[in-house]
Design a protein around this motif. Structure first.
Motif, PDB file in Angstrom:
ATOM      1  N   VAL A  89      27.462  -2.515 -17.613  1.00 10.40           N
ATOM      2  CA  VAL A  89      25.753  -1.914 -16.565  1.00 10.40           C
ATOM      3  C   VAL A  89      26.199  -0.440 -16.345  1.00 10.40           C
ATOM      4  CG1 VAL A  89      27.356  -3.169 -14.742  1.00 10.40           C
ATOM      5  CG2 VAL A  89      24.707  -2.339 -14.417  1.00 10.40           C
ATOM      6  N   ARG A 110      21.940  -3.161 -18.715  1.00 11.10           N
ATOM      7  CA  ARG A 110      22.534  -3.960 -18.097  1.00 11.10           C
ATOM      8  C   ARG A 110      22.812  -4.624 -19.761  1.00 11.10           C
ATOM      9  NH1 ARG A 110      26.538  -7.500 -18.787  1.00 11.10           N
ATOM     10  NH2 ARG A 110      26.526  -9.072 -17.895  1.00 11.10           N
ATOM     11  N   CYS A 156      18.981  -6.698 -11.034  1.00 13.07           N
ATOM     12  CA  CYS A 156      20.029  -7.497 -11.032  1.00 13.07           C
ATOM     13  C   CYS A 156      20.768  -8.379 -10.157  1.00 13.07           C
ATOM     14  CB  CYS A 156      21.192  -6.868 -12.063  1.00 13.07           C
ATOM     15  SG  CYS A 156      22.976  -7.535 -12.349  1.00 13.07           S
ATOM     16  N   ASN A 159      23.466  -6.892  -8.360  1.00  9.21           N
ATOM     17  CA  ASN A 159      23.452  -5.775  -7.685  1.00  9.21           C
ATOM     18  C   ASN A 159      23.697  -6.029  -6.274  1.00  9.21           C
ATOM     19  OD1 ASN A 159      22.404  -3.077  -7.303  1.00  9.21           O
ATOM     20  ND2 ASN A 159      20.693  -3.859  -6.287  1.00  9.21           N
ATOM     21  N   MET A 178      21.198  -1.627  -9.350  1.00 12.53           N
ATOM     22  CA  MET A 178      20.796  -2.210 -10.202  1.00 12.53           C
ATOM     23  C   MET A 178      19.884  -2.587 -10.110  1.00 12.53           C
ATOM     24  SD  MET A 178      23.715  -4.484 -11.068  1.00 12.53           S
ATOM     25  CE  MET A 178      25.782  -4.507 -10.929  1.00 12.53           C
ATOM     26  N   GLU A 255      15.324 -12.450 -10.834  1.00 11.99           N
ATOM     27  CA  GLU A 255      16.064 -11.664 -11.162  1.00 11.99           C
ATOM     28  C   GLU A 255      16.850 -11.052 -12.192  1.00 11.99           C
ATOM     29  OE1 GLU A 255      19.513 -15.070  -9.861  1.00 11.99           O
ATOM     30  OE2 GLU A 255      19.303 -15.925 -12.225  1.00 11.99           O
ATOM     31  N   GLY A 256      16.989 -10.475 -12.199  1.00 12.08           N
ATOM     32  CA  GLY A 256      17.123  -9.266 -13.140  1.00 12.08           C
ATOM     33  C   GLY A 256      17.621 -10.092 -14.915  1.00 12.08           C
ATOM     34  N   ASN A 257      18.336 -10.825 -14.604  1.00 15.40           N
ATOM     35  CA  ASN A 257      18.738 -11.715 -15.937  1.00 15.40           C
ATOM     36  C   ASN A 257      17.908 -12.457 -16.453  1.00 15.40           C
ATOM     37  OD1 ASN A 257      20.522 -14.385 -16.499  1.00 15.40           O
ATOM     38  ND2 ASN A 257      21.136 -12.276 -17.452  1.00 15.40           N
ATOM     39  N   TYR A 282      25.398 -16.251 -12.780  1.00 20.13           N
ATOM     40  CA  TYR A 282      24.136 -15.981 -11.480  1.00 20.13           C
ATOM     41  C   TYR A 282      23.949 -16.942 -10.910  1.00 20.13           C
ATOM     42  CZ  TYR A 282      23.432 -12.188 -14.202  1.00 20.13           C
ATOM     43  OH  TYR A 282      23.804 -11.010 -15.353  1.00 20.13           O
ATOM     44  N   TYR A 403      26.814 -12.862  -6.667  1.00 18.31           N
ATOM     45  CA  TYR A 403      25.178 -12.922  -6.361  1.00 18.31           C
ATOM     46  C   TYR A 403      24.042 -12.395  -5.344  1.00 18.31           C
ATOM     47  CZ  TYR A 403      27.154 -13.388 -11.403  1.00 18.31           C
ATOM     48  OH  TYR A 403      27.753 -13.205 -12.608  1.00 18.31           O
TER      49      TYR A 403
END
Ligand code: MTE
Ligand code: CO
Length: 425
Positions: A89, A110, A156, A159, A178, A255-257, A282, A403
């Protein structure tokens, strides 16, 4: 520049007065910007090169890039954080940006398996599983569907993850970078699903990327039918390869994932897939050994980007404090800022668009007399939720977490202007 700081006795009195106000939480910039009248300046009185010679003509820069004087403004990584750059990242330089839109080239990256370079002519999106009619879309098919434009933040879940147990990284680029916020253009996922015909038994979708990691995540159908976009553009042009060119999922507020990049496959099923990224990663391990799972929504959060460790205070007198606030549950209603570690709070001035699930810019225009500051910002969103302190978070979530850290950040400004990441609560 330093001569500007010499104040006349009159100015000094006003200065102290203003500092007193600041101490009472009533800071408002009141000093004149410059204490003295301007003197003749060679930059004005003498002809400069850029004024004397012809510049480069059009077409010398067919795709424009920032001025060479801005070349230090880049994404940066933290080398010890990950073993290899392929699964790693880097971070958005938040302290160098303004407004709410992140320039495409500065959006943090990421990747779990590096950047996939895909010719859009060879890209396919397959929709199958619990559908009436399995379909394969080309990029041209997707561009013939009705499209929408929306500005959203992507954060993310990791972050601020390094900050769970205490202050660690010295710069908002690394503690909060992030996150990025761009305008996406894409097709609502519900329209693509309607083409395939979701069966009533379909409760979850599995989104899968075409990169070497084949990263996948399970998405509840309810969210898919609500506001998820399948985007092909950001900030008015095609997605950047780093951001999933030619196609990515945009999952507003989540969440970014789960914003799968290089999106190639959507499978409809009746259960979640229990993928790696929603089981061993996560999820938040609580103190009692249980784990929070499927905590998709990013709660309200904020950070002061200036001053911050990479952007110390340089001038006494008038200054602009600036920062960003966001919430995955709606809009930002209010941001409070303290300069004295929480003794006094004042409402920051929000400027620019206040959009759903988007970064929101705030400012406090203040006078600084050179005293130590302990700066914090606290966001409140449209649901009335107030950003917690880190201690409040740790009370309910323990210290195993990485997280979903949305705790209040503290910056300490020393009398010489240097600024550090500290924790007071
Ligand atoms: N999608 C694929 N296919 N591969 C990935 O490695 N990383 C995920 C998500 N989507 C990833 C992915 C993670 S963890 C995040 S935070 C975001 O993409 C990052 O998006 P960005 O690189 O545009 O900032
Ligand atoms: Co992530």
């Amino acid at each position: 520049m330093s001569s500007d700081h010499k104040t006349s006795p009159l100015d000094r009195r006003r200065f102290l007065g203003a500092a007193g106000l600041a101490g009472a939480g009533l800071a408002a910039a009141s000093l004149p910007l410059r204490a003295q009248e301007a003197k003749p300046d060679p930059l004005i009185t003498e002809v400069q090169d850029w004024n004397r010679y012809l510049g480069e003509g059009v077409d010398k820069r067919p795709y424009g890039t920032p001025s060479p004087f801005e070349k230090h403004i880049v994404r940066r990584d933290v080398s010890w954080l990950t073993a290899s750059p392929d699964s790693s990242v880097n971070f958005t330089p938040l302290h160098e940006l303004d407004g709410i839109i992140t320039p495409s080239g500065l959006c943090f990256e990421r990747h779990h398996g590096g950047i996939a370079e895909i010719d859009p002519a060879n890209h396919r999106l397959m929709i199958h599983g619990l559908v009436d009619k399995p379909l394969v879309f080309t990029m041209e098919d997707i561009r013939r569907m009705p499209r929408q434009n929306h500005v959203h933040f992507l954060e993310c879940a990791a972050n601020s993850g390094m900050e769970w147990r205490g202050a660690q990284l010295n710069g908002c680029q690394f503690t909060h970078g992030m996150v990025h916020n761009v305008m996406y253009t894409g097709v609502p996922l519900r329209l693509l699903l309607a083409e395939a015909g979701l069966k009533p038994t379909a409760k979850w979708l599995m989104l899968e990327g075409a990169d070497s990691s084949g990263m996948n995540r399970s998405l509840p159908v309810e969210k898919a039918l609500d506001d998820v976009l399948i985007a092909f553009a950001m900030n008015g042009e095609a997605l950047r390869p780093e951001q999933g060119y030619p196609l990515r999922a945009v999952v507003p507020g989540w969440e970014g994932n789960i914003w799968v990049k290089w999106l190639r496959r959507i499978e409809a099923g009746d259960k979640s897939w229990q993928a790696r990224e929603e089981t061993s990663k996560y999820t938040d391990l609580l103190a009692d050994g249980r784990s929070r799972r499927y905590t998709f929504i990013m709660d309200a959060k904020s950070v002061v980007t200036n001053p911050s460790p990479q952007a110390p205070l340089k001038h006494k007198g008038r200054n602009v404090l600036s920062g960003l606030a966001w919430s995955g549950r709606g809009t930002i209603k209010r941001v409070d800022v303290t300069l004295d570690g929480g003794k006094n709070w004042q409402a920051a001035r929000i400027d620019g668009p206040v959009l759903e699930k988007s970064l929101t810019r705030f400012y406090v225009d203040f006078d600084w007399a050179g005293q130590e500051l302990l700066i914090q910002s606290r966001a409140m969103d449209s649901t009335g939720y107030v950003q917690p302190t880190k201690d409040e978070l740790r009370k309910v979530r323990g210290v195993n977490s990485i997280y979903h850290n949305n705790g209040i950040q503290t910056w300490q400004v020393r009398p010489n202007g240097e600024t550090e990441n500290v924790e007071i609560a």
